[in-house]
Enzyme design. Sequence first.
Site, PDB file in Angstrom:
ATOM      1  N   CYS A  98     -10.309 -41.450  -1.504  1.00 15.06           N
ATOM      2  CA  CYS A  98     -11.659 -41.201  -1.985  1.00 15.06           C
ATOM      3  C   CYS A  98     -12.589 -42.300  -1.486  1.00 15.06           C
ATOM      4  O   CYS A  98     -12.246 -43.481  -1.486  1.00 15.06           O
ATOM      5  CB  CYS A  98     -11.683 -41.055  -3.502  1.00 15.06           C
ATOM      6  SG  CYS A  98     -12.351 -42.438  -4.402  1.00 15.06           S
ATOM      7  N   GLU A  99     -13.734 -41.862  -0.991  1.00 14.97           N
ATOM      8  CA  GLU A  99     -14.631 -42.838  -0.373  1.00 14.97           C
ATOM      9  C   GLU A  99     -15.377 -43.678  -1.401  1.00 14.97           C
ATOM     10  O   GLU A  99     -15.998 -44.670  -1.052  1.00 14.97           O
ATOM     11  CB  GLU A  99     -15.618 -42.145   0.569  1.00 14.97           C
ATOM     12  CG  GLU A  99     -16.650 -41.267  -0.104  1.00 14.97           C
ATOM     13  CD  GLU A  99     -17.544 -40.561   0.916  1.00 14.97           C
ATOM     14  OE1 GLU A  99     -17.179 -40.498   2.095  1.00 14.97           O
ATOM     15  OE2 GLU A  99     -18.598 -40.071   0.499  1.00 14.97           O
ATOM     16  N   HIS A 100     -15.335 -43.296  -2.666  1.00 13.02           N
ATOM     17  CA  HIS A 100     -16.053 -44.065  -3.681  1.00 13.02           C
ATOM     18  C   HIS A 100     -15.241 -45.261  -4.174  1.00 13.02           C
ATOM     19  O   HIS A 100     -15.805 -46.279  -4.546  1.00 13.02           O
ATOM     20  CB  HIS A 100     -16.413 -43.166  -4.876  1.00 13.02           C
ATOM     21  CG  HIS A 100     -17.277 -42.021  -4.475  1.00 13.02           C
ATOM     22  ND1 HIS A 100     -17.068 -40.730  -4.913  1.00 13.02           N
ATOM     23  CD2 HIS A 100     -18.346 -41.971  -3.651  1.00 13.02           C
ATOM     24  CE1 HIS A 100     -17.984 -39.943  -4.370  1.00 13.02           C
ATOM     25  NE2 HIS A 100     -18.758 -40.658  -3.601  1.00 13.02           N
ATOM     26  N   HIS A 101     -13.926 -45.116  -4.229  1.00 11.92           N
ATOM     27  CA  HIS A 101     -13.087 -46.196  -4.754  1.00 11.92           C
ATOM     28  C   HIS A 101     -12.021 -46.669  -3.770  1.00 11.92           C
ATOM     29  O   HIS A 101     -11.290 -47.600  -4.064  1.00 11.92           O
ATOM     30  CB  HIS A 101     -12.401 -45.740  -6.051  1.00 11.92           C
ATOM     31  CG  HIS A 101     -13.363 -45.250  -7.102  1.00 11.92           C
ATOM     32  ND1 HIS A 101     -13.695 -43.931  -7.244  1.00 11.92           N
ATOM     33  CD2 HIS A 101     -14.074 -45.924  -8.015  1.00 11.92           C
ATOM     34  CE1 HIS A 101     -14.575 -43.806  -8.229  1.00 11.92           C
ATOM     35  NE2 HIS A 101     -14.827 -45.000  -8.714  1.00 11.92           N
ATOM     36  N   GLN A 139     -13.287 -34.732  -1.955  1.00  8.41           N
ATOM     37  CA  GLN A 139     -12.520 -33.490  -1.844  1.00  8.41           C
ATOM     38  C   GLN A 139     -13.406 -32.302  -1.435  1.00  8.41           C
ATOM     39  O   GLN A 139     -12.978 -31.430  -0.678  1.00  8.41           O
ATOM     40  CB  GLN A 139     -11.812 -33.210  -3.178  1.00  8.41           C
ATOM     41  CG  GLN A 139     -10.853 -32.031  -3.097  1.00  8.41           C
ATOM     42  CD  GLN A 139     -10.104 -31.798  -4.401  1.00  8.41           C
ATOM     43  OE1 GLN A 139      -9.790 -32.742  -5.121  1.00  8.41           O
ATOM     44  NE2 GLN A 139      -9.813 -30.538  -4.708  1.00  8.41           N
ATOM     45  N   HIS A 167      -6.596 -37.275  -8.328  1.00  2.95           N
ATOM     46  CA  HIS A 167      -7.336 -38.433  -7.844  1.00  2.95           C
ATOM     47  C   HIS A 167      -6.906 -39.685  -8.599  1.00  2.95           C
ATOM     48  O   HIS A 167      -7.029 -39.749  -9.819  1.00  2.95           O
ATOM     49  CB  HIS A 167      -8.839 -38.206  -8.044  1.00  2.95           C
ATOM     50  CG  HIS A 167      -9.392 -37.139  -7.133  1.00  2.95           C
ATOM     51  ND1 HIS A 167     -10.274 -37.425  -6.112  1.00  2.95           N
ATOM     52  CD2 HIS A 167      -9.163 -35.809  -7.088  1.00  2.95           C
ATOM     53  CE1 HIS A 167     -10.569 -36.298  -5.478  1.00  2.95           C
ATOM     54  NE2 HIS A 167      -9.917 -35.307  -6.051  1.00  2.95           N
ATOM     55  N   CYS A 169      -8.341 -42.406  -8.655  1.00  2.00           N
ATOM     56  CA  CYS A 169      -9.487 -43.082  -9.295  1.00  2.00           C
ATOM     57  C   CYS A 169      -9.755 -42.496 -10.677  1.00  2.00           C
ATOM     58  O   CYS A 169     -10.370 -43.144 -11.519  1.00  2.00           O
ATOM     59  CB  CYS A 169     -10.732 -43.033  -8.401  1.00  2.00           C
ATOM     60  SG  CYS A 169     -11.341 -41.390  -8.033  1.00  2.00           S
TER      61      CYS A 169
HETATM   62 ZN   LIG Z   1     -12.895 -42.041  -6.491  1.00  2.00          ZN
END
Ligand SMILES: [Zn+2]
Length: 209
Positions: A98-101, A139, A167, A169
């Site tokens: 995931c690109e956020h975490h 995703q 996920h 995260c």
């Molecule tokens: Zn994430």
Amino acid sequence: MSNSTDFNEELDGYKKIDQYNPVQVDRIAAHYTDILSALGEDPNREGLLKTPERVAKALQFLTHGYDINAAEVLKSAMFEEDYSQMVVVKDIEVYSMCEHHMLPFFGKAHIAYIPNGHIVGLSKIPRIVDAFARRLQVQERLTNEIRDCIQETLNPAGVAVVLECKHMCMAMRGVQKQNSVTTTSAFTGAFQNDVTRSEFLRLITASLA
Ligand SMILES: [Zn+2]
């Protein structure tokens, strides 16, 4: 229709090569030495000595999709064929980040298309999933990128993509919902029709056993 997503890398013409860009490994590793210190660890203790380098190599592997041209992968195995029934490849393993975490998300992809003059070698479908999954992703975008690549390259009468992922995260931090699964889907052409889409959904939920 195929339920098999296993393919032998050698037979398929690919060899797994563990190849890393040494400049990038050094650069990323230097940052991880800093990160270890910032976390209160001692980067010089034995167990951590090679950790920055290992992480740097792992990250390069986990993002190697940037170096794969998914459309070219499909084009390398397209064949003229006048088969026009739904082709379904289900239970394709997905591993992404995931690109956020920058934490993993992983699960299964189920993909179908309805040929319109051309079919594609079945092993290429998991390959293009990997090409897009092995990057920093969300995703939703991953689902659309797989759909668009097949639609634009193969020009079939329709494409269906369903992804079911967990996920980390969500599971390991934040809301800590450990067993929740996120489902995303994307359809083109004939799959926008209820009857065709229902048949696809029935096929991917059916067990052959
Ligand atoms: Zn994430």
